[in-house]
Design a protein around this motif. Sequence first.
Motif, short mmCIF file in Angstrom:
data_model
loop_
_atom_site.label_atom_id
_atom_site.label_comp_id
_atom_site.label_asym_id
_atom_site.label_seq_id
_atom_site.Cartn_x
_atom_site.Cartn_y
_atom_site.Cartn_z
N PHE A 18 -5.24 -9.09 -1.14
CA PHE A 18 -5.20 -7.76 -0.52
C PHE A 18 -6.62 -7.22 -0.42
O PHE A 18 -7.37 -7.25 -1.40
CB PHE A 18 -4.34 -6.81 -1.35
N LEU A 28 -2.87 0.46 -3.84
CA LEU A 28 -1.94 -0.66 -3.72
C LEU A 28 -1.01 -0.56 -4.92
O LEU A 28 -1.46 -0.50 -6.06
CB LEU A 28 -2.72 -1.98 -3.73
N PRO A 78 0.84 -1.21 0.00
CA PRO A 78 0.00 0.00 0.00
C PRO A 78 0.87 1.25 0.00
O PRO A 78 1.95 1.28 0.58
CB PRO A 78 -0.82 -0.12 1.29
N ARG A 83 -7.48 4.85 -1.88
CA ARG A 83 -6.46 4.02 -1.26
C ARG A 83 -5.78 3.22 -2.36
O ARG A 83 -6.44 2.52 -3.13
CB ARG A 83 -7.07 3.07 -0.24
N SER A 116 -3.51 1.02 4.74
CA SER A 116 -4.68 1.33 3.92
C SER A 116 -5.22 0.09 3.21
O SER A 116 -6.37 0.07 2.79
CB SER A 116 -4.31 2.41 2.89
N TRP A 117 -4.36 -0.93 3.05
CA TRP A 117 -4.78 -2.24 2.57
C TRP A 117 -4.27 -3.27 3.56
O TRP A 117 -3.19 -3.13 4.13
CB TRP A 117 -4.19 -2.56 1.20
N SER A 118 -5.03 -4.33 3.74
CA SER A 118 -4.58 -5.44 4.57
C SER A 118 -4.30 -6.65 3.67
O SER A 118 -4.71 -6.68 2.50
CB SER A 118 -5.63 -5.80 5.63
N GLU A 119 -3.61 -7.65 4.22
CA GLU A 119 -3.33 -8.88 3.47
C GLU A 119 -3.75 -10.07 4.33
O GLU A 119 -2.93 -10.68 5.01
CB GLU A 119 -1.85 -8.96 3.10
N ALA A 141 -9.36 -4.09 0.92
CA ALA A 141 -9.52 -2.67 1.24
C ALA A 141 -10.93 -2.45 1.77
O ALA A 141 -11.91 -2.95 1.21
CB ALA A 141 -9.28 -1.82 0.00
N ALA A 176 -11.62 -7.12 -2.41
CA ALA A 176 -10.31 -7.75 -2.30
C ALA A 176 -9.80 -8.05 -3.70
O ALA A 176 -10.59 -8.29 -4.63
CB ALA A 176 -10.39 -9.03 -1.47
#
Length: 624
Positions: free
Chosen positions: A284, A295, A270, A293, A275-278, A286, A475
Motif C-alpha cells: 500500500f 489505512l 483506506p 491519511r 487516499s492509499w493505492s495498492e 501513500a 509504502a
Amino acid sequence: MDIRAWLVVLFFQEVLEISARSLRSTSMKRETPALAVRAPQSSSTSRTGEQAPSAEAARLASRRNRRESVESFVVVLIGFLIWSFEAEGFVIPTGSMAPTLMGRHKEITCPECGFVYQVNADCEAESSGMGAKTGLRVTWGTCENCRFTAKVDGEPSFAGDRIYTVKAGTELPFLPAAGKVEPKRWDVTVFKLPEDPAEVRYIKRLVGMPGEVLRIHQGDLWRRDLAENAPRERLNRPPIQQLQVQVPVYDDAHRATSLRDDPRWRRWAPSVTDSWSEPTPGTFAAGRSEGWRELRYRHIVPDPEQWEAIRAGHDLLTPPRASLVTDFSSFNTDLTPQSLQHPRPASRAWFQPHWVGDLTLSLTIDVVEASGRLRIELIEAGTPNHCEIDLASGEARLFHGDEPLGEPAATPIKAKGAYQVVFANVDDRLTLWVDGKLPFGDGRAYQSTDGETFLRPTVDDLEPARIGVQNAELAVSGLVLKRDLYYTQNPGEPDADDLLLYYGGNPRVFFDLLADPGRYADLNWRAPREFAIEAGRYMMLGDNSPWSRDSRAWGRADQTTPNDPERGWDGSGRESWEVPRALITGRAFSVYWPHFQPVWPKFRLGPDLRLPARPNLEEVRWIH
C-alpha cells in the motif's frame, strides 16, 4: 533458526546419550490436555552366556572397549567442565502449551489462503508409553487466517516437540555469581503433578510466585502481596517472550482465493477512498498530503454459514461485517466425527469467544523521501495507542490516547530505505521494535484499568489497527496482526455465563454478537478470580489457556483428611492450585528436535508417515 541454539542442544543430546546409564528412565503418564513425557534414552546392555570369541569378535570387542574408554573420558572431561550442570529430555504429547510448545499435531497448509497452521491431534495417540493409536482421527481444522474449515484426516499427525530441561537447583558452569537455577516467573517449568507426584509430570508456565495473590481478570494477570490492602500490579512479560507467545490474527500476504475479487472482504482498506493505492497486492502506497491519511484493518472474517455459501457459489444470507478480535486459535479447532455428536466440542471450531484488545502489528516500511510523519495505531476499548515517527529526524513518540508516554526516542527511520517495524500494545505497555532493536527499551507503561474495572469494546475496536501518514511518501507491506494470550478463569468455560447460550447454536448468531461491541460488553461477565499462594509454593498455567488442565482445574486428591488419613500425601492444607517447591523438576530451555518435515514427493507409507523427510531445523529454538 538460531544456529547457536541448535549447536548447544545437539551437544547436550550427545552428552545425554553417552551418559544414559546415569539418567533416570521412568516414564510419565498422559495428561489431558498437556503434560511432559520423558524422551526415550539409549541404554547399554551386556551379553552373557556366549562362547569363546573368535578373532573377529575379539577385534570388535577391542574396538568397542576403546570407544567406550574414549566416551568415558569425554564424559569425565565434560563433567569436569560443567560439573554442576544437569539436563533432561522430555517429549510434549499434548497441546496445553501451544503455541510455545507443540504436542501431537497436524500441520496444515490452508487450501484457500496458503497460510500454514497447526491443529491439535493428541486424541489420535496415547501420550504415554509408545504412543499407541486410539482409533480416532482428526478430520477437520479451521484456518485462523481466513477461517476456512478444511478436511485434514488425510494429513499426517506429528509427534510433539522434544525439549531439554535444566534441573532446578543446578549451578550454572563458569557463572558461580549467578547462583543456582531457581524457579522464576514466566519460566516454562516441568514439575510433578501434586495430585499424583509419583507418576505424572506436567509442563506449564510458572506465573504465580510465593507470598502473593494472583488475579485473572479479563484475560490478563495481576498480582499483589498477601498482606491486606496491598496494591495490585499488572504482570508484564519480557519483550522477547511477548513475541514468542503471540497468536496470529491475520497475515495480509495470505488472502483467501475465493474472497480476493470481492472488495467487501478486504481486511486492509483506506478510511477515505483513493487516499492509499495498492500498486501490487499487499503493498500500500501513500503520496504527500497535508492531512492524515489512514489505512485501516477491519476484522472481517466469514462465519461458517458464509463460507459454505461462498464455496457453493450462492448469495450470502448475511453480508460481510466486521467483528471483534477474539482468542481464536486454529490449534483448538480439531474435530473428529465423534466430536460432532456433542454440541460443545462441535462448537470449538468457531466458538472461541473472548475479545482480545492486546494486539501487535508488524510491517515493512519503505520510505521514499525522509520527510513527513508516520503513525502506527492500535485501538483498545476505543482508546488509540500509537507510535508517531518524524521521518526527517527519526524521532519517535508513544501515546496512550492524547497523553505522551515519557520522552521521545531516536530510531533509524530517517532516510530513504526499507525498515522492519513491530508495534505492540500488550498488558498496558507500548513496545516498539525497529529492525529488531528496542528504541524504548522494554516499552512504556500506562494504566487503563485497576484489575477490577472491565474494559468495554467499542465500534472503534472493529477496526483496531491503523496506519497514518502526513506529508510523507512511503509504502507499507508485509502487514501481520497478532494477539496476546487470553487467560480464561476456568479451562473449557467462557468468562461470561451468557456466552453458554451460544454453545451448539447457529454460528451466525454468535458472529452477530461479535459485530455488536455494545451488546457484547453488556454480557454477564464473571468477577475476577484470585489465587493466594503461600511461601514455598508456586502457580502454573498453560499458554493454551482455554484448553489447559493446569492450576485452575486441579482437584484435591493429594490432600489428606482427618476422616481418611490414608488418602493423599499432603497434610499441609495447601490449596489445590499451589505447587510446592519440592515438586519442581526444572526449567525448559530449548526445543532440540521438532517433528520431521516431509519433502517432495512425500510418498505416503501409512496414515502418519511421509517420505522423504528432513530434520525441521527451522523450529529448533530457545524456549522463552
